[in-house]
Motif scaffolding. Structure first.
Motif, PDB file in Angstrom:
ATOM      1  N   ASN A  58       0.484  -1.339  -0.335  1.00 29.20           N
ATOM      2  CA  ASN A  58       0.172  -0.018  -0.295  1.00 29.20           C
ATOM      3  C   ASN A  58       0.801   0.879  -0.198  1.00 29.20           C
ATOM      4  OD1 ASN A  58      -1.302   2.368   1.264  1.00 29.20           O
ATOM      5  ND2 ASN A  58      -3.282   0.264   1.842  1.00 29.20           N
ATOM      6  N   ALA A  59       0.506   2.375  -0.638  1.00 25.11           N
ATOM      7  CA  ALA A  59       1.331   3.484  -0.838  1.00 25.11           C
ATOM      8  C   ALA A  59       1.188   4.207   0.697  1.00 25.11           C
ATOM      9  CB  ALA A  59       1.048   4.304  -1.963  1.00 25.11           C
ATOM     10  N   ALA A  60       0.696   3.547   1.010  1.00 24.94           N
ATOM     11  CA  ALA A  60       0.855   4.587   2.489  1.00 24.94           C
ATOM     12  C   ALA A  60       1.906   4.015   3.795  1.00 24.94           C
ATOM     13  CB  ALA A  60      -0.889   4.362   3.032  1.00 24.94           C
ATOM     14  N   TYR A  61       2.249   2.899   3.425  1.00 22.59           N
ATOM     15  CA  TYR A  61       2.974   2.353   3.948  1.00 22.59           C
ATOM     16  C   TYR A  61       4.312   2.195   3.457  1.00 22.59           C
ATOM     17  CZ  TYR A  61      -1.383   1.435   6.295  1.00 22.59           C
ATOM     18  OH  TYR A  61      -3.362   1.143   6.912  1.00 22.59           O
ATOM     19  N   THR A  62       5.779   2.574   3.189  1.00 22.80           N
ATOM     20  CA  THR A  62       6.413   2.607   2.492  1.00 22.80           C
ATOM     21  C   THR A  62       8.138   3.159   3.249  1.00 22.80           C
ATOM     22  OG1 THR A  62       6.727   5.455   1.471  1.00 22.80           O
ATOM     23  CG2 THR A  62       5.535   3.674   0.443  1.00 22.80           C
ATOM     24  N   ALA A  63       9.129   1.836   3.047  1.00 21.25           N
ATOM     25  CA  ALA A  63      10.241   2.574   3.752  1.00 21.25           C
ATOM     26  C   ALA A  63      11.277   2.798   2.653  1.00 21.25           C
ATOM     27  CB  ALA A  63      10.233   0.905   4.648  1.00 21.25           C
ATOM     28  N   GLU A  64      12.368   3.284   2.980  1.00 21.88           N
ATOM     29  CA  GLU A  64      13.433   3.713   1.997  1.00 21.88           C
ATOM     30  C   GLU A  64      14.927   2.235   2.584  1.00 21.88           C
ATOM     31  OE1 GLU A  64      13.168   5.480  -0.775  1.00 21.88           O
ATOM     32  OE2 GLU A  64      11.505   5.587  -0.044  1.00 21.88           O
ATOM     33  N   TYR A  65      15.663   1.945   1.631  1.00 20.34           N
ATOM     34  CA  TYR A  65      16.234   0.915   1.553  1.00 20.34           C
ATOM     35  C   TYR A  65      16.698   0.557   0.371  1.00 20.34           C
ATOM     36  CZ  TYR A  65      18.840  -3.259   3.129  1.00 20.34           C
ATOM     37  OH  TYR A  65      19.896  -4.398   3.683  1.00 20.34           O
ATOM     38  N   ASN A  66      18.341   0.577   0.188  1.00 19.26           N
ATOM     39  CA  ASN A  66      19.202   0.053  -0.639  1.00 19.26           C
ATOM     40  C   ASN A  66      18.221   1.284  -1.476  1.00 19.26           C
ATOM     41  OD1 ASN A  66      21.362  -1.623  -1.800  1.00 19.26           O
ATOM     42  ND2 ASN A  66      19.949  -2.318  -3.030  1.00 19.26           N
ATOM     43  N   GLY A  67      19.058   2.092  -1.174  1.00 19.06           N
ATOM     44  CA  GLY A  67      18.260   3.352  -2.441  1.00 19.06           C
ATOM     45  C   GLY A  67      17.158   3.376  -3.294  1.00 19.06           C
ATOM     46  N   ALA A  68      16.070   2.396  -2.663  1.00 16.32           N
ATOM     47  CA  ALA A  68      14.570   2.731  -3.054  1.00 16.32           C
ATOM     48  C   ALA A  68      13.146   2.455  -2.638  1.00 16.32           C
ATOM     49  CB  ALA A  68      14.657   0.484  -4.227  1.00 16.32           C
ATOM     50  N   THR A  69      12.070   2.325  -2.689  1.00 18.49           N
ATOM     51  CA  THR A  69      10.960   2.606  -1.828  1.00 18.49           C
ATOM     52  C   THR A  69      10.482   1.461  -1.101  1.00 18.49           C
ATOM     53  OG1 THR A  69      10.569   4.685  -2.723  1.00 18.49           O
ATOM     54  CG2 THR A  69       8.884   3.981  -1.507  1.00 18.49           C
ATOM     55  N   TRP A  70      10.271   0.930  -0.802  1.00 21.17           N
ATOM     56  CA  TRP A  70       9.322  -0.441  -0.731  1.00 21.17           C
ATOM     57  C   TRP A  70       7.937  -0.115  -0.026  1.00 21.17           C
ATOM     58  CZ3 TRP A  70      12.770  -5.328  -1.384  1.00 21.17           C
ATOM     59  CH2 TRP A  70      13.885  -5.304  -1.404  1.00 21.17           C
ATOM     60  N   ALA A  71       7.274  -0.814  -0.400  1.00 17.59           N
ATOM     61  CA  ALA A  71       5.710  -1.061  -0.357  1.00 17.59           C
ATOM     62  C   ALA A  71       5.400  -1.970   0.595  1.00 17.59           C
ATOM     63  CB  ALA A  71       4.938  -0.380  -1.004  1.00 17.59           C
ATOM     64  N   PHE A  72       4.588  -2.356   1.489  1.00 12.27           N
ATOM     65  CA  PHE A  72       3.665  -2.766   2.777  1.00 12.27           C
ATOM     66  C   PHE A  72       2.141  -2.869   2.868  1.00 12.27           C
ATOM     67  CE2 PHE A  72       8.200  -1.274   3.636  1.00 12.27           C
ATOM     68  CZ  PHE A  72       8.253  -2.839   3.440  1.00 12.27           C
ATOM     69  N   SER A  73       1.532  -3.929   3.554  1.00 10.09           N
ATOM     70  CA  SER A  73       0.280  -3.980   2.623  1.00 10.09           C
ATOM     71  C   SER A  73      -0.160  -3.462   4.629  1.00 10.09           C
ATOM     72  CB  SER A  73       0.288  -5.555   3.237  1.00 10.09           C
ATOM     73  OG  SER A  73       0.331  -6.294   4.167  1.00 10.09           O
ATOM     74  N   SER A  74       0.722  -2.858   5.508  1.00 12.64           N
ATOM     75  CA  SER A  74      -0.014  -2.446   6.899  1.00 12.64           C
ATOM     76  C   SER A  74       1.733  -1.816   7.896  1.00 12.64           C
ATOM     77  CB  SER A  74      -0.275  -3.792   7.479  1.00 12.64           C
ATOM     78  OG  SER A  74       0.873  -4.547   8.116  1.00 12.64           O
ATOM     79  N   ALA A  75       1.235  -0.766   7.919  1.00 12.00           N
ATOM     80  CA  ALA A  75       2.498  -0.541   8.924  1.00 12.00           C
ATOM     81  C   ALA A  75       3.438  -1.230   9.953  1.00 12.00           C
ATOM     82  CB  ALA A  75       2.064   0.882  10.079  1.00 12.00           C
ATOM     83  N   GLU A  76       2.259  -2.622  10.046  1.00 16.18           N
ATOM     84  CA  GLU A  76       3.162  -3.570  11.023  1.00 16.18           C
ATOM     85  C   GLU A  76       4.168  -4.400   9.884  1.00 16.18           C
ATOM     86  OE1 GLU A  76       2.371  -7.856  13.129  1.00 16.18           O
ATOM     87  OE2 GLU A  76       1.541  -6.421  12.371  1.00 16.18           O
ATOM     88  N   ASN A  77       4.263  -3.846   8.759  1.00 14.12           N
ATOM     89  CA  ASN A  77       4.806  -5.044   8.076  1.00 14.12           C
ATOM     90  C   ASN A  77       6.526  -3.980   7.776  1.00 14.12           C
ATOM     91  OD1 ASN A  77       3.634  -7.280   8.443  1.00 14.12           O
ATOM     92  ND2 ASN A  77       2.648  -7.145   6.332  1.00 14.12           N
ATOM     93  N   ARG A  78       5.745  -2.823   7.725  1.00 11.97           N
ATOM     94  CA  ARG A  78       6.508  -2.061   6.930  1.00 11.97           C
ATOM     95  C   ARG A  78       7.579  -1.404   8.735  1.00 11.97           C
ATOM     96  NH1 ARG A  78       4.268   3.624   8.006  1.00 11.97           N
ATOM     97  NH2 ARG A  78       4.124   2.702   9.878  1.00 11.97           N
ATOM     98  N   ASP A  79       7.122  -2.001   9.819  1.00  9.15           N
ATOM     99  CA  ASP A  79       7.552  -1.792  11.210  1.00  9.15           C
ATOM    100  C   ASP A  79       8.449  -3.065  11.309  1.00  9.15           C
ATOM    101  OD1 ASP A  79       6.982   0.532  10.947  1.00  9.15           O
ATOM    102  OD2 ASP A  79       5.296   1.212  12.382  1.00  9.15           O
ATOM    103  N   THR A  80       8.403  -4.118  10.646  1.00 14.52           N
ATOM    104  CA  THR A  80       9.208  -5.474  10.340  1.00 14.52           C
ATOM    105  C   THR A  80      10.169  -5.492   9.469  1.00 14.52           C
ATOM    106  OG1 THR A  80       6.700  -6.466  11.732  1.00 14.52           O
ATOM    107  CG2 THR A  80       8.891  -7.653  10.364  1.00 14.52           C
ATOM    108  N   PHE A  81       9.996  -4.699   8.761  1.00 13.48           N
ATOM    109  CA  PHE A  81      10.908  -4.621   7.400  1.00 13.48           C
ATOM    110  C   PHE A  81      12.205  -3.886   7.895  1.00 13.48           C
ATOM    111  CE2 PHE A  81      12.568  -2.584   3.535  1.00 13.48           C
ATOM    112  CZ  PHE A  81      13.276  -3.139   2.855  1.00 13.48           C
ATOM    113  N   ALA A  82      11.405  -2.079   8.362  1.00 17.14           N
ATOM    114  CA  ALA A  82      13.125  -1.596   9.124  1.00 17.14           C
ATOM    115  C   ALA A  82      14.023  -1.810   9.944  1.00 17.14           C
ATOM    116  CB  ALA A  82      11.805  -0.111   9.431  1.00 17.14           C
ATOM    117  N   ALA A  83      13.146  -3.076  10.627  1.00 15.60           N
ATOM    118  CA  ALA A  83      13.971  -3.058  11.936  1.00 15.60           C
ATOM    119  C   ALA A  83      15.024  -4.309  11.496  1.00 15.60           C
ATOM    120  CB  ALA A  83      12.874  -4.097  12.783  1.00 15.60           C
ATOM    121  N   ASN A  84      14.991  -5.109   9.990  1.00 11.97           N
ATOM    122  CA  ASN A  84      15.625  -6.132   9.584  1.00 11.97           C
ATOM    123  C   ASN A  84      15.711  -6.089   8.253  1.00 11.97           C
ATOM    124  OD1 ASN A  84      18.048  -8.092   9.153  1.00 11.97           O
ATOM    125  ND2 ASN A  84      16.769  -8.983  10.317  1.00 11.97           N
TER     126      ASN A  84
END
Length: 172
Positions: free
Chosen positions: A59-85
């Protein structure tokens, strides 16, 4: 002594994640075409020779930046899980086709053609390539791991994924 040093260096190189170069990003503007890489871990994985379960669109509302790219997630929880590792969840070979890397090149990967092996996410480009990949998964991973250091510094693929259309993550 040289053998011991070489063996230690080789062991360390295989222990490191196969991730660090330029991330493959397709026309959606997102890594993995805007699919939620954390969600792959909760999907049922089908046996070799059968299509995998469809991935979850981000979902475009839940994104994170990593390795020079934008990553999208289906929930804030998944975005935060990704951001941790992020290195744990991101696909191997910067999102390029695992079989392509085993053959010495960087080609795009289709997020629908996935497999988790030894707790790592691998993507491939076409269903035909999946057949080649699955014919010898351990052997292809060994080849890819050996090829990756030489091709990792090269620019990410700028090709489109054959027979794949994605509108990216769902909008808010």
């Amino acid at each position: 002594m040289k053998r011991l040093a070489f063996a230690a260096a080789a062991a360390l190189s295989f222990a490191l994640p196969a991730f660090a170069g330029e991330q493959y990003v397709d026309g959606t503007g997102y890594a993995v075409s805007g699919y939620d890489v954390v969600a792959y871990r909760s999907l049922e994985m089908n046996p070799p020779g059968t299509p995998q379960t469809a991935p979850v669109r981000g979902n475009a509302a839940y994104t994170a930046e990593y390795n020079g790219a934008t990553w999208a997630f289906s929930s804030a929880e998944n975005r935060d899980t990704f951001a941790a590792n992020p290195a744990y969840y991101a696909p191997q070979y910067d999102g390029h086709c695992a079989y392509g890397v085993s053959k010495g090149g960087k080609v795009p990967a289709n997020p629908n053609l996935w497999r988790i092996v030894d707790d790592k996410l691998y993507l491939n480009i076409t269903d035909v390539v999946v057949g080649f990949w699955e014919a010898d998964i351990p052997g292809n991973i060994t080849l890819a791991e050996g090829n990756w250091p030489g091709i990792e510094p090269k620019a990410a693929s700028d090709s489109v994924i054959p027979k794949f259309t994605s509108e990216g993550p769902v909008a808010n």
